[in-house]
Design an enzyme around this catalytic site. Structure first.
Site, PDB file in Angstrom:
ATOM      1  N   ASP A  86      -8.959  21.659 -34.137  1.00 46.21           N
ATOM      2  CA  ASP A  86      -7.752  20.901 -33.948  1.00 46.21           C
ATOM      3  C   ASP A  86      -6.650  21.582 -33.085  1.00 46.21           C
ATOM      4  O   ASP A  86      -6.770  23.077 -32.804  1.00 46.21           O
ATOM      5  CB  ASP A  86      -7.091  20.657 -35.357  1.00 46.21           C
ATOM      6  CG  ASP A  86      -5.809  20.024 -35.183  1.00 46.21           C
ATOM      7  OD1 ASP A  86      -5.517  19.081 -34.257  1.00 46.21           O
ATOM      8  OD2 ASP A  86      -4.791  20.364 -35.977  1.00 46.21           O
ATOM      9  N   ASP A 104      -2.422  20.906 -32.739  1.00 47.78           N
ATOM     10  CA  ASP A 104      -1.308  21.238 -33.239  1.00 47.78           C
ATOM     11  C   ASP A 104      -1.470  21.684 -34.792  1.00 47.78           C
ATOM     12  O   ASP A 104      -2.173  21.263 -35.472  1.00 47.78           O
ATOM     13  CB  ASP A 104      -0.748  19.632 -33.620  1.00 47.78           C
ATOM     14  CG  ASP A 104      -0.220  19.011 -32.068  1.00 47.78           C
ATOM     15  OD1 ASP A 104       0.292  19.604 -31.355  1.00 47.78           O
ATOM     16  OD2 ASP A 104      -0.732  17.724 -31.902  1.00 47.78           O
ATOM     17  N   ASP A 133      -5.785  22.390 -39.649  1.00 44.20           N
ATOM     18  CA  ASP A 133      -4.575  22.804 -40.598  1.00 44.20           C
ATOM     19  C   ASP A 133      -4.402  21.703 -41.555  1.00 44.20           C
ATOM     20  O   ASP A 133      -3.469  22.025 -42.513  1.00 44.20           O
ATOM     21  CB  ASP A 133      -3.223  23.063 -39.574  1.00 44.20           C
ATOM     22  CG  ASP A 133      -2.615  21.825 -39.060  1.00 44.20           C
ATOM     23  OD1 ASP A 133      -3.415  21.113 -38.491  1.00 44.20           O
ATOM     24  OD2 ASP A 133      -1.605  21.733 -39.425  1.00 44.20           O
TER      25      ASP A 133
HETATM   26 MG    MG Z   1      -3.041  19.659 -37.064  1.00 40.15          MG
END
Ligand code: MG
Length: 311
Positions: A28, A30, A249
């Site tokens: 990922d 961000d 995250d």
């Molecule tokens: Mg993310």
């Protein structure tokens, strides 16, 4: 309370086994490589170290609102390698899927102007709207949303201007048994800054799905979709999903994508999820295989291994 191990707490043999257990690292962006404003320290070096260890790095985001040129600038700015073919986000996956099924049908699209233009430029027949406002006049509303166009795909991605008329129009098209719903990003939370997030499009998509005829299921081409996983496997010629490490995250959609598709998973704590949230999750489909304070921990893990044993 789940038991998830930090990759830096593994024994030397376990670290070596971990590094040797994957050929692809999908990450990922961000909250893993950068946050809203700044790069997260050490991320570019970590990606370079993983590639130097013989792995292929693929960027898998749910953010189609961000142009590819911005991804390119950000990836290069952290000192990592940008390859267009290794950047995956929902509008790319949607186009991949539509080309694969040779779609020539009319598409109703809910999403940003930017992604709508990408879809149209790829040669697909796309309609949007309505954009006007309606006061308490159902006659006008129905006249505007019920256009009886022969739409065969309703595609819904992120739009900051979702409206009830769009929702109605999508639902009306989807009453046709031959009309298929395709979803992009289905995130439930959208992190803005540390400690502050917003409800995401997933809640609205769930509402539409609840309004559909029984048994009608969407194709999900963003994380955590099984259909996205199938496309990733096909596009990158991956035969064994266990040879993929997914780094994210967020429990949903990142870790759930891994679970849905048989990938290994690594949760990093630089974004939307705290260690406490990770450990207290009761949902077995969002418990990662491992965690780390940051993706930069992979550099430390690689550097801690004797050179021969990391190969
Ligand atoms: Mg993310």
């Amino acid at each position: 309370m789940s038991q998830v191990r930090n990759i830096l707490d593994l024994s030397m043999d376990e670290k070596r086994n971990f590094l040797n257990s994957f050929d692809f690292m999908m990450t990922d962006c961000d909250g893993v490589l950068w946050n809203l404003i700044d790069p997260i320290p050490g991320t570019g070096a970590a990606l370079r170290d993983v590639e130097a260890a013989g792995k292929r790095v693929i960027y898998v985001s749910n953010n189609s609102v961000c142009p590819d040129s911005v991804y390119e600038r950000k990836i290069k700015s952290i000192g990592a390698t940008y390859r267009q073919e290794d950047l995956v986000h929902p509008i790319h996956t949607i186009i991949y899927y539509l080309k694969k099924i040779k779609c020539r049908d009319l598409i109703y699209f809910i999403g940003s102007d930017h992604t709508k233009n990408i879809l149209s430029s790829a040669g697909f027949n796309v309609i949007c709207g309505p954009t006007e406002k309606f006061d308490a006049d159902f006659r006008k509303l129905v006249a505007a949303v019920k256009d009886n166009q022969p739409v065969k795909y309703v595609i819904w991605d992120v739009d900051l201007n979702y409206s009830y008329p769009q929702f109605l129009r999508a639902e009306l098209y989807l009453r046709d048994p031959k009309c298929q719903l395709i979803l992009g990003a289905t995130d439930y939370r959208v992190p803005i800054v540390s400690g502050f997030d917003l409800p995401g499009p997933g809640y609205l998509m769930d509402a539409l799905e609840a309004a559909l005829p029984p048994g009608k299921k969407p194709i999900i081409l963003g994380k955590p979709g099984i259909e996205l996983g199938e496309i990733l496997m096909e596009k990158y010629a991956i035969s064994d999903p266990q040879r993929v490490l997914f780094v994210g995250d967020m429990l949903h959609p990142d870790i759930k994508l891994a679970t849905n598709n048989g990938f290994q998973s690594l949760l990093v704590l630089t974004g939307a999820t705290t260690r406490k949230q990770m450990l207290s999750s009761e949902d077995s489909t969002v418990i990662p295989d491992f965690y780390a304070d940051s993706i930069a921990a992979i550099s430390k893990l690689i550097q801690s291994l004797p050179i021969q044993s990391s190969l």
